[in-house]
Design a protein around this motif. Structure first.
Motif, short mmCIF file in Angstrom:
data_model
loop_
_atom_site.label_atom_id
_atom_site.label_comp_id
_atom_site.label_asym_id
_atom_site.label_seq_id
_atom_site.Cartn_x
_atom_site.Cartn_y
_atom_site.Cartn_z
N SER A 59 61.72 65.34 1.45
CA SER A 59 62.18 64.02 1.89
C SER A 59 63.01 64.19 3.16
O SER A 59 63.20 65.29 3.65
CB SER A 59 63.02 63.37 0.79
OG SER A 59 64.28 64.03 0.70
N ASN A 60 63.52 63.06 3.65
CA ASN A 60 64.35 63.05 4.85
C ASN A 60 65.80 63.39 4.52
O ASN A 60 66.72 62.94 5.19
CB ASN A 60 64.25 61.69 5.53
CG ASN A 60 64.81 61.72 6.93
OD1 ASN A 60 65.03 62.77 7.50
ND2 ASN A 60 65.05 60.54 7.48
N ASP A 61 65.98 64.12 3.46
CA ASP A 61 67.30 64.58 3.03
C ASP A 61 67.07 65.91 2.32
O ASP A 61 65.95 66.22 1.93
CB ASP A 61 67.93 63.56 2.07
CG ASP A 61 69.45 63.65 2.05
OD1 ASP A 61 70.00 64.64 2.58
OD2 ASP A 61 70.09 62.74 1.51
N GLY A 62 68.10 66.68 2.15
CA GLY A 62 67.92 67.96 1.48
C GLY A 62 69.16 68.81 1.57
O GLY A 62 70.11 68.48 2.29
N ALA A 63 69.15 69.89 0.84
CA ALA A 63 70.31 70.79 0.80
C ALA A 63 70.57 71.39 2.17
O ALA A 63 69.64 71.71 2.91
CB ALA A 63 70.08 71.88 -0.23
N PRO A 64 71.85 71.55 2.54
CA PRO A 64 72.18 72.16 3.82
C PRO A 64 71.85 73.65 3.87
O PRO A 64 71.65 74.28 2.84
CB PRO A 64 73.69 71.93 3.94
CG PRO A 64 74.17 71.77 2.54
CD PRO A 64 73.03 71.16 1.78
N THR A 65 71.80 74.17 5.07
CA THR A 65 71.51 75.58 5.32
C THR A 65 72.79 76.30 5.70
O THR A 65 73.59 75.78 6.49
CB THR A 65 70.49 75.72 6.47
OG1 THR A 65 69.31 75.00 6.10
CG2 THR A 65 70.14 77.16 6.74
N ASN A 66 72.97 77.49 5.16
CA ASN A 66 74.12 78.32 5.49
C ASN A 66 73.66 79.37 6.49
O ASN A 66 73.11 80.40 6.10
CB ASN A 66 74.69 78.97 4.22
CG ASN A 66 75.88 79.86 4.51
OD1 ASN A 66 76.33 79.98 5.63
ND2 ASN A 66 76.39 80.51 3.47
N GLU A 83 78.81 67.58 -2.09
CA GLU A 83 78.13 68.06 -3.30
C GLU A 83 77.15 69.20 -2.99
O GLU A 83 76.68 69.89 -3.89
CB GLU A 83 77.36 66.93 -3.98
CG GLU A 83 78.23 65.77 -4.48
CD GLU A 83 78.65 64.81 -3.37
OE1 GLU A 83 79.65 64.09 -3.58
OE2 GLU A 83 78.02 64.79 -2.30
N GLY A 84 76.82 69.38 -1.71
CA GLY A 84 75.87 70.42 -1.33
C GLY A 84 74.43 70.08 -1.66
O GLY A 84 73.57 70.95 -1.70
N THR A 85 74.16 68.77 -1.86
CA THR A 85 72.81 68.35 -2.27
C THR A 85 72.03 67.66 -1.16
O THR A 85 70.83 67.48 -1.26
CB THR A 85 72.91 67.38 -3.46
OG1 THR A 85 73.73 66.27 -3.07
CG2 THR A 85 73.50 68.06 -4.67
N GLY A 86 72.72 67.23 -0.10
CA GLY A 86 72.05 66.48 0.96
C GLY A 86 72.88 66.43 2.22
O GLY A 86 73.83 67.18 2.39
N CYS A 87 72.52 65.50 3.11
CA CYS A 87 73.18 65.37 4.40
C CYS A 87 74.25 64.27 4.37
O CYS A 87 74.15 63.33 3.60
CB CYS A 87 72.16 65.02 5.49
SG CYS A 87 70.76 66.15 5.58
N VAL A 88 75.23 64.40 5.26
CA VAL A 88 76.21 63.34 5.44
C VAL A 88 75.54 62.24 6.25
O VAL A 88 74.92 62.49 7.28
CB VAL A 88 77.45 63.86 6.20
CG1 VAL A 88 78.37 62.72 6.56
CG2 VAL A 88 78.18 64.90 5.36
#
Length: 198
Positions: free
Chosen positions: A90-97, A125-130
């Motif tokens: 989707s157009n959202d997702g967990a961030p990359t470290n 939450e580490g689950t998506g984007c701001v």
């Protein structure tokens, strides 16, 4: 005796060439695994008054290896093209470290107008984007006649694009937004590569 020496030299030469070829391939493979080109690896999304929709953009991307968008006639509102750093459904997702070794993003593009490149960080939450509000960003200057390659250090991404703005957190990087805030009829953006140094 000469034949044996010549055969020995030829064998050594062949082993050297084979070893060099394997080493070169390994070096190239390591580089391509470490630095990902988001044009090749990720689905792109579009919002606003553009002639192209998501399906069209990604069809061209997969067939020709390029992202292309143009604004509609008399566009109203901004055009926002975005891509996640780590692919998502989707157009959202967990961030990359990204690692501390990562220093920049390298972009090859052609654009009729100024583009604001926003870097969105991950949510708490580490689950998506701001979403909403402002984001660390930089300006991508127009280059209407030819493709230009720019290397943007992470230290250039500052909140609101201000000189003293808060720096981007590369350990919590979610996606890039390429934004034309004031599109005019026929405004265009073409992107050949977005390479994130890992």
């Amino acid at each position: 005796m000469k034949k044996k020496t010549l055969l020995h030299i030829n064998s050594l030469l062949l082993m050297f060439v084979a070893g060099f070829s394997i080493l070169s391939f390994t070096t190239i493979q390591k580089k391509s695994d470490s630095d990902k080109d988001l044009v090749k690896t990720s689905t792109w999304y579009i919002a606003g008054p553009a002639n192209e929709n998501q399906e069209m953009i990604n069809n061209v991307r997969e067939k020709k290896g390029i992202i292309k968008i143009t604004s509609k006639d008399k566009p109203i509102g901004e055009i926002e093209l975005n891509v996640l750093i780590t692919p998502s459904d989707s157009n959202d997702g967990a961030p990359t470290n990204l690692s501390d070794h990562s220093k920049f993003v390298c972009i090859t593009y052609k654009s009729s107008h100024l583009i604001k490149l926003q870097a969105r960080e991950g949510n708490e939450e580490g689950t998506g984007c701001v979403h909403g509000g402002s984001h660390p960003r930089v300006d991508i200057l127009p280059s209407p006649k030819k493709f230009t390659t720019i290397k943007i250090p992470w230290s250039a991404f500052k909140q609101d694009g201000l000189v003293n703005g808060k720096l981007l957190n590369i350990h919590n990087l979610c996606k890039f937004n390429f934004v034309n805030y004031n599109p005019v009829s026929g405004a265009f953006l073409e992107i050949k590569s977005v390479i994130v140094q890992k």
